[in-house]
Write a protein that holds these residues in place. Structure first.
Motif, mmCIF file in Angstrom:
data_model
loop_
_atom_site.group_PDB
_atom_site.id
_atom_site.type_symbol
_atom_site.label_atom_id
_atom_site.label_comp_id
_atom_site.label_asym_id
_atom_site.label_seq_id
_atom_site.Cartn_x
_atom_site.Cartn_y
_atom_site.Cartn_z
ATOM 1 N N ALA A 17 -1.254 5.886 2.314
ATOM 2 C CA ALA A 17 -2.897 5.898 3.066
ATOM 3 C C ALA A 17 -3.486 4.525 3.432
ATOM 4 N N ALA A 18 -3.055 3.690 2.839
ATOM 5 C CA ALA A 18 -3.526 2.153 2.741
ATOM 6 C C ALA A 18 -3.776 1.644 4.027
ATOM 7 N N GLU A 19 -2.925 1.886 5.209
ATOM 8 C CA GLU A 19 -3.006 1.297 6.472
ATOM 9 C C GLU A 19 -4.119 2.006 7.261
ATOM 10 N N ILE A 20 -4.483 3.319 6.873
ATOM 11 C CA ILE A 20 -5.348 3.901 7.753
ATOM 12 C C ILE A 20 -6.676 4.258 6.948
ATOM 13 N N TYR A 21 -6.660 3.745 5.819
ATOM 14 C CA TYR A 21 -7.822 4.210 4.666
ATOM 15 C C TYR A 21 -9.150 3.988 5.309
ATOM 16 N N GLU A 22 -9.344 2.953 5.925
ATOM 17 C CA GLU A 22 -10.672 2.589 6.644
ATOM 18 C C GLU A 22 -10.927 2.952 7.833
ATOM 19 N N SER A 23 -9.912 3.501 8.338
ATOM 20 C CA SER A 23 -9.923 3.895 9.914
ATOM 21 C C SER A 23 -10.530 5.098 9.987
ATOM 22 N N ASP A 24 -10.837 5.638 11.310
ATOM 23 C CA ASP A 24 -11.410 6.981 11.741
ATOM 24 C C ASP A 24 -10.316 8.076 11.426
ATOM 25 N N ASN A 25 -8.981 7.587 11.103
ATOM 26 C CA ASN A 25 -7.904 8.761 11.011
ATOM 27 C C ASN A 25 -7.809 8.838 9.663
ATOM 28 N N ALA A 26 -8.546 8.418 8.654
ATOM 29 C CA ALA A 26 -8.476 8.607 7.606
ATOM 30 C C ALA A 26 -8.343 9.968 6.532
ATOM 31 N N GLY A 27 -8.748 10.927 7.432
ATOM 32 C CA GLY A 27 -8.925 12.393 7.064
ATOM 33 C C GLY A 27 -9.920 12.334 5.963
#
Length: 213
Positions: A17-27
């Motif tokens: 999850a690290a690479e997307i954790y702060e993105s809008d795609n973090a679920g």
């Protein structure tokens, strides 16, 4: 499961999850953003200089704090090396980021004015160890601000006994969801005074506990 098995699941989950954790795609991880305003509001109530973020992840809360109070000193600790790797890319001044176990905090006694923990506590297989460590590293009159999930008694039982095994099969290292009585016992065991415990919004635990001055 053993403590190691829980922690291995957690590291596997958050490495992915690290690479997307702060993105809008973090679920589902986007839900964590709802905690940040309440933590900021809590911290505004009292002055502080040294803050520890337990389970800091990629540092979203530390980023907000650094922007608001750039002169203060912050430390973030997380079990998952990839989360710390991503957090370090931000190159925030006065922010120290460490890979480590929140159940055995690698800091000197009386090091911090405040410890925050947002949505990682339910991953800790030895919760009393965490509370004991928090007590040790807090300065006298220091406080713990804890944000996590909570539910009514019936829902807690269902989640912890029925739903949790399926969560593990999905590759997540969740251990337990806690109610007020659980947190009170952990505070008592560590010597912390629980000053407030609230259920806010949808299944949100907001707790403040203090080390005596």
């Amino acid at each position: 499961m053993t403590a190691k098995e829980y922690k291995d699941l957690t590291m596997s989950e958050f490495t992915k999850a690290a690479e997307i954790y702060e993105s809008d795609n973090a679920g589902v991880y986007n839900m964590c953003k709802k905690d940040y305003p309440d933590v900021l509001a809590e911290l505004e109530k009292e002055p502080f200089n040294d803050l520890l973020d337990c389970g800091c992840g990629t540092g979203p809360m530390l980023t907000l704090l650094h922007e608001k109070y750039p002169e203060k000193h912050y430390t973030g600790i997380d079990l998952t090396p990839k989360m710390i790797e991503v957090a370090k890319r931000k190159n925030m001044k006065n922010v120290e980021l460490i890979v480590g176990d929140c159940e055995n905090l690698p800091f000197a006694d009386n090091s911090f004015d405040v410890v925050i923990c947002c949505e990682s506590f339910h991953h800790y297989p030895n919760p009393q160890d965490f509370f004991n460590s928090v007590y040790r590293v807090l300065r006298p009159n220091g406080r713990l601000v804890l944000r996590d999930m909570t539910m009514s008694s019936a829902a807690l039982w269902f989640c912890n006994h029925i739903e949790m095994p399926f969560i593990h099969l999905a590759g997540k290292g969740d251990v337990k969801i806690y109610g007020r009585d659980d947190i009170q016992k952990l505070c008592d065991g560590a010597g912390l005074q629980m000053e407030s415990f609230e259920k806010r919004g949808f299944c949100r635990l907001h707790c403040v506990a203090r080390k005596a001055g």
